[in-house]
Design an enzyme around this catalytic site. Sequence first.
Site, mmCIF file in Angstrom:
data_model
loop_
_atom_site.group_PDB
_atom_site.id
_atom_site.type_symbol
_atom_site.label_atom_id
_atom_site.label_comp_id
_atom_site.label_asym_id
_atom_site.label_seq_id
_atom_site.Cartn_x
_atom_site.Cartn_y
_atom_site.Cartn_z
ATOM 1 N N CYS A 16 0.834 -1.200 0.000
ATOM 2 C CA CYS A 16 0.000 0.000 0.000
ATOM 3 C C CYS A 16 0.873 1.256 0.000
ATOM 4 O O CYS A 16 1.488 1.579 -1.010
ATOM 5 C CB CYS A 16 -0.979 -0.026 1.168
ATOM 6 S SG CYS A 16 -2.343 1.153 0.975
ATOM 7 N N HIS A 66 -3.578 -4.969 0.408
ATOM 8 C CA HIS A 66 -2.991 -5.491 1.645
ATOM 9 C C HIS A 66 -3.143 -7.012 1.674
ATOM 10 O O HIS A 66 -4.133 -7.535 2.186
ATOM 11 C CB HIS A 66 -3.697 -4.894 2.871
ATOM 12 C CG HIS A 66 -3.314 -3.489 3.185
ATOM 13 N ND1 HIS A 66 -2.434 -3.171 4.205
ATOM 14 C CD2 HIS A 66 -3.677 -2.321 2.629
ATOM 15 C CE1 HIS A 66 -2.290 -1.856 4.259
ATOM 16 N NE2 HIS A 66 -3.030 -1.316 3.306
ATOM 17 N N GLU A 93 -1.749 -9.084 3.546
ATOM 18 C CA GLU A 93 -1.746 -9.597 4.925
ATOM 19 C C GLU A 93 -3.143 -9.633 5.523
ATOM 20 O O GLU A 93 -3.385 -10.325 6.527
ATOM 21 C CB GLU A 93 -0.817 -8.759 5.809
ATOM 22 C CG GLU A 93 -1.342 -7.394 6.238
ATOM 23 C CD GLU A 93 -1.126 -6.288 5.236
ATOM 24 O OE1 GLU A 93 -1.195 -5.101 5.632
ATOM 25 O OE2 GLU A 93 -0.872 -6.592 4.041
#
Length: 260
Positions: free
Chosen positions: A126, A231, A233
């Site tokens: 990001c 993102h 994650e």
Amino acid sequence: MSRAPLRIGLSARLLHTPPAELGFPGKTLQYLEQSMAHWIMSHGALVLMVPTIGQHLGLRRAQISVHDYVSALDGLVLQGGADVSPTTYRQEPLRPEWTGDRIRDLYEIELLWEFVIQGKPVLGVCRGAQLINVACGGTLWQDISEYVPGAAAHRDVDLYDKHHHEIDFVAGSRLTTLYDGTAGGLVNSIHHQAVRDLGSDLRIEAYSRGDNVVEAIRWQGKGYLFGCQWHPEFHGGAGALLDGSPILQDFLEAAERARS
């Protein structure tokens, strides 16, 4: 005899003026969001947050250096957070709320290039992807909805990481190899800024479907620099969302090669 786990540095998020209820008046906090650390750790690597290093902190460069930190680590992940300051790419903020965090920019750019100099990989997520572009001389759209004609919504404050859109991989890119020829996928979208002018020696590897906002970039120079706008994650085992494991595993394999 098994080798020690990889040691991955994670750049710090900076909170220059903590809310009063946190109880740190006049102090700066440096922190990480646990999903990023847990994502990396779930692939068998150690995570160590790298604090800022500077004389304004009362720390003399002769005592410790960025070189020392990077020498002790195998790779770097630049996590998300505050906007990149337009002053870092030689522009002025078009609105006061888009001033960004130049202190963090300078800290992360110095880290990034020291990892490159030492031949160790860097992954940007990001803000981290935007920082890579700026570090290579590129610029950003300060606000997608305001300045990119025909752009879809790339951020929804209420939905946050539940806000999704499709991306398309560029044919022949490394992403198509990592995902076995897949043409793209569904990702979260939490950003309001994006790559405008591409930095030197960078190649675009993914666009958002429908409006062609840049979603992934990779450096073509000697070394490993990759940034994705979403993102990974946050994806976890969330069904239809693009699995982030191939991206992280590729980065960790690069770190292992650098260590070897």
